[in-house]
Design a protein around this motif. Sequence first.
Motif, PDB file in Angstrom:
ATOM      1  N   UNK A 222       0.843  -1.201   0.000  1.00  0.00           N
ATOM      2  CA  UNK A 222       0.000   0.000   0.000  1.00  0.00           C
ATOM      3  C   UNK A 222       0.878   1.251   0.000  1.00  0.00           C
ATOM      4  N   UNK A 223       1.921   1.240   0.815  1.00  0.00           N
ATOM      5  CA  UNK A 223       2.824   2.394   0.882  1.00  0.00           C
ATOM      6  C   UNK A 223       3.523   2.619  -0.458  1.00  0.00           C
ATOM      7  N   UNK A 224       3.968   1.545  -1.098  1.00  0.00           N
ATOM      8  CA  UNK A 224       4.642   1.665  -2.393  1.00  0.00           C
ATOM      9  C   UNK A 224       3.686   2.192  -3.462  1.00  0.00           C
ATOM     10  N   UNK A 225       2.461   1.690  -3.462  1.00  0.00           N
ATOM     11  CA  UNK A 225       1.463   2.145  -4.427  1.00  0.00           C
ATOM     12  C   UNK A 225       1.098   3.603  -4.180  1.00  0.00           C
ATOM     13  N   UNK A 226       0.958   3.985  -2.926  1.00  0.00           N
ATOM     14  CA  UNK A 226       0.644   5.377  -2.593  1.00  0.00           C
ATOM     15  C   UNK A 226       1.749   6.316  -3.058  1.00  0.00           C
ATOM     16  N   UNK A 227       2.989   5.916  -2.870  1.00  0.00           N
ATOM     17  CA  UNK A 227       4.120   6.737  -3.298  1.00  0.00           C
ATOM     18  C   UNK A 227       4.123   6.913  -4.818  1.00  0.00           C
ATOM     19  N   UNK A 228       3.896   5.838  -5.541  1.00  0.00           N
ATOM     20  CA  UNK A 228       3.871   5.909  -7.010  1.00  0.00           C
ATOM     21  C   UNK A 228       2.721   6.797  -7.480  1.00  0.00           C
TER      22      UNK A 228
END
Length: 82
Positions: free
Chosen positions: A30-36
């Motif tokens: 979720x954190x990686x997707x939010x950053x992207x």
Amino acid sequence: PADKDRIDSGIRDLESALKGNDKSAIDSRIAALSTAAQKLGEKMQADMQAQQGAGTTAQGATETPQPKEDDVMDADFKEVKK
């Protein structure tokens, strides 16, 4: 295109993490997707500000500011209760 690929990849990774029921893996995906997604949003906002600053439309034509008309209409109303 690179940002879109990162977001698509992030979605696939998150979907596979959801199947595994591992909370820490889900949280990290979720954190990686939010950053992207945030990076893409920042680029979109910068592009919009650049277009507005240059006074151009998406097609590249120069816009002339049009005077705004006052479309406000005052009206009286009566509330009817049954």
